[in-house]
Design an enzyme around this catalytic site. Sequence first.
Site, PDB file in Angstrom:
ATOM      1  N   CYS A   1       0.927  -1.330  -0.044  1.00  0.00           N
ATOM      2  CA  CYS A   1       0.064  -0.081  -0.045  1.00  0.00           C
ATOM      3  C   CYS A   1       0.662   1.178   0.143  1.00  0.00           C
ATOM      4  CB  CYS A   1      -0.903  -0.070   1.213  1.00  0.00           C
ATOM      5  SG  CYS A   1      -2.034  -1.250   1.321  1.00  0.00           S
ATOM      6  N   ASP A   2       0.516   2.369  -0.513  1.00  0.00           N
ATOM      7  CA  ASP A   2       0.872   3.582  -0.497  1.00  0.00           C
ATOM      8  C   ASP A   2      -0.173   4.724  -0.315  1.00  0.00           C
ATOM      9  OD1 ASP A   2       3.907   4.957  -0.062  1.00  0.00           O
ATOM     10  OD2 ASP A   2       2.738   6.095  -1.670  1.00  0.00           O
ATOM     11  N   GLN A   3      -0.001   5.805  -0.057  1.00  0.00           N
ATOM     12  CA  GLN A   3      -0.965   6.991  -0.070  1.00  0.00           C
ATOM     13  C   GLN A   3       0.078   8.243  -0.260  1.00  0.00           C
ATOM     14  OE1 GLN A   3      -2.608   8.784   3.552  1.00  0.00           O
ATOM     15  NE2 GLN A   3      -4.566   8.047   2.710  1.00  0.00           N
TER      16      GLN A   3
ATOM     17  N   ALA B   1      -3.374   3.771  -2.690  1.00  0.00           N
ATOM     18  CA  ALA B   1      -2.944   2.633  -3.806  1.00  0.00           C
ATOM     19  C   ALA B   1      -2.693   1.345  -2.816  1.00  0.00           C
ATOM     20  CB  ALA B   1      -1.872   3.036  -4.574  1.00  0.00           C
TER      21      ALA B   1
END
Length: 199
Positions: free
Chosen positions: A75-77, A112
């Site tokens: 995950c990434d933000q 994401a």
Amino acid sequence: MPVPLILASGSAIRAQLLQNAGIPFAVEVPRVDEDTVKRALLAEDAPPRDIADALAELKARKIGDKNPGAMVLGCDQVLDFEGHLLSKPTSPEAALEQLQQMRGKRHMLLSAAVIYQDGQPVWRHVGQVRLRMRTSSDAYLNGYVTRNWDSIRHAVGGYKLEEEGVRLFTTIDGDYFNVLGMPLLELLNFLALRGVIEQ
């Protein structure tokens, strides 16, 4: 027996979201130089959405390569403010500057998630949330950063909506789980379809 799910993240809130949803999982934190990857993608004029997606995939792949057969969730933000990428603040002064820039204006959070399995991505999603900040005073923003620095230094944009940061906003348009850093509903749909979780 269902394929094990590995969360490729050290984020306590992401782990809490999976735990609260009753999803069995393990945690392995990838060693990834996010800043170097971001700089390279920004040099290529990659949009913020693509940067979030690329970082999520990189994290999932890093752990997935060591765990063949497992489903690995990366995950990434990122925060898109007027076409510019804002990251986690490096100091209280940087946090205050970011909040002052954004006050009274809209920005977008992009969350994401990528699942990697057997050497390739098998699912991906980028959730979007549009937020408008209140026109807070300098005095309030100063106090906010001072009171919350230990927590907000880990958050893109320098705020946490699940804490006092909610007072910084007038409107939020989108899924709350995306604000917390994971497109949880879309992830659960995929896991149910794949038979990883009961439906």
